[in-house]
Write a protein that holds these residues in place. Structure first.
Motif, PDB file in Angstrom:
ATOM      1  N   GLN A   1       0.826  -1.187   0.000  1.00 20.73           N
ATOM      2  CA  GLN A   1       0.000   0.000   0.000  1.00 20.73           C
ATOM      3  C   GLN A   1       0.870   1.250   0.000  1.00 20.73           C
ATOM      4  N   VAL A   2       0.363   2.278  -0.649  1.00 17.10           N
ATOM      5  CA  VAL A   2       1.037   3.561  -0.712  1.00 17.10           C
ATOM      6  C   VAL A   2       0.135   4.602  -0.069  1.00 17.10           C
ATOM      7  N   GLN A   3       0.682   5.337   0.858  1.00 17.87           N
ATOM      8  CA  GLN A   3      -0.046   6.412   1.506  1.00 17.87           C
ATOM      9  C   GLN A   3       0.407   7.745   0.930  1.00 17.87           C
TER      10      GLN A   3
ATOM     11  N   SER B   1       4.556   7.360   0.730  1.00 13.30           N
ATOM     12  CA  SER B   1       5.285   6.219   1.249  1.00 13.30           C
ATOM     13  C   SER B   1       5.660   5.305   0.091  1.00 13.30           C
ATOM     14  N   GLY B   2       6.395   4.250   0.390  1.00 13.10           N
ATOM     15  CA  GLY B   2       6.772   3.294  -0.636  1.00 13.10           C
ATOM     16  C   GLY B   2       8.264   3.233  -0.861  1.00 13.10           C
TER      17      GLY B   2
ATOM     18  N   TYR C   1       7.701   5.456  -9.495  1.00 12.84           N
ATOM     19  CA  TYR C   1       6.272   5.710  -9.641  1.00 12.84           C
ATOM     20  C   TYR C   1       6.023   6.910 -10.546  1.00 12.84           C
TER      21      TYR C   1
ATOM     22  N   VAL D   1       1.851   2.868  -9.501  1.00 12.04           N
ATOM     23  CA  VAL D   1       2.943   2.047  -9.006  1.00 12.04           C
ATOM     24  C   VAL D   1       3.426   1.131 -10.117  1.00 12.04           C
TER      25      VAL D   1
ATOM     26  N   ASP E   1      -2.956   3.943  -9.092  1.00 11.53           N
ATOM     27  CA  ASP E   1      -3.323   2.929  -8.112  1.00 11.53           C
ATOM     28  C   ASP E   1      -3.743   3.500  -6.762  1.00 11.53           C
ATOM     29  N   TYR E   2      -3.200   4.633  -6.390  1.00  5.20           N
ATOM     30  CA  TYR E   2      -3.458   5.209  -5.076  1.00  5.20           C
ATOM     31  C   TYR E   2      -3.727   6.692  -5.200  1.00  5.20           C
ATOM     32  N   TRP E   3      -4.568   7.171  -4.297  1.00  8.09           N
ATOM     33  CA  TRP E   3      -4.998   8.558  -4.306  1.00  8.09           C
ATOM     34  C   TRP E   3      -4.922   9.158  -2.917  1.00  8.09           C
TER      35      TRP E   3
ATOM     36  N   GLN F   1      -6.069  12.250  -0.101  1.00 10.47           N
ATOM     37  CA  GLN F   1      -7.359  12.689   0.419  1.00 10.47           C
ATOM     38  C   GLN F   1      -7.868  13.961  -0.236  1.00 10.47           C
TER      39      GLN F   1
END
Length: 129
Positions: A1-3, A25-26, A32, A100, A117-119, A121
């Motif tokens: 997971q990526v924050q 993170s990651g 990326y 990612v 893949d990640y978003w 807020q």
């Protein structure tokens, strides 16, 4: 997971500037693709800008070219969006996104939002006239 954690939004007068930040993170952040999108009230999500892993290739929506600059600091796992000459129509929630991938894309080209893949807020940007 990526924050993804965004910051830097706020209220600014037309013609002013803001710099948005997105801390990620990651372990493989440097590969990326990172992007910025925005969504105005009652409207769909709109592409703003994207940058490849190495930070040497970028892509912008036409309405942002010459005003917005995307950049990244891989040592800090952070991507930025410098916004200049802001207009009231730039008012929106701005989202950071991460695609990612394991290898760097040498030359950026437009990619659809569902490639990411990640978003984050989102952070509110309000431009007054």
């Amino acid at each position: 997971q990526v924050q993804l954690v965004e910051s830097g939004g706020g209220l600014v007068q037309a013609g002013g500037s803001l710099r948005l930040s997105c801390a990620a993170s990651g372990r493989h952040f440097s590969s990326y693709v990172m992007g910025w999108f925005r969504q105005a009230p009652g409207k769909g999500r709109e592409f703003v800008a994207a940058i490849n892993g190495k930070g040497d290739s970028t892509d912008y929506a036409d309405s942002m070219k010459g005003r917005f600059t995307i950049s990244r600091d891989n040592a800090k796992s952070t991507v930025f969006l410098q916004m200049n000459s802001l207009k009231p129509e730039d008012t929106a929630i701005y989202y950071c996104a991460a695609w990612v991938i394991s290898s760097n894309i040498a030359t950026m080209k437009p990619f659809p939002s569902d490639a990411y893949d990640y978003w984050g807020q989102g952070t509110q940007v309000t431009v007054s006239s």
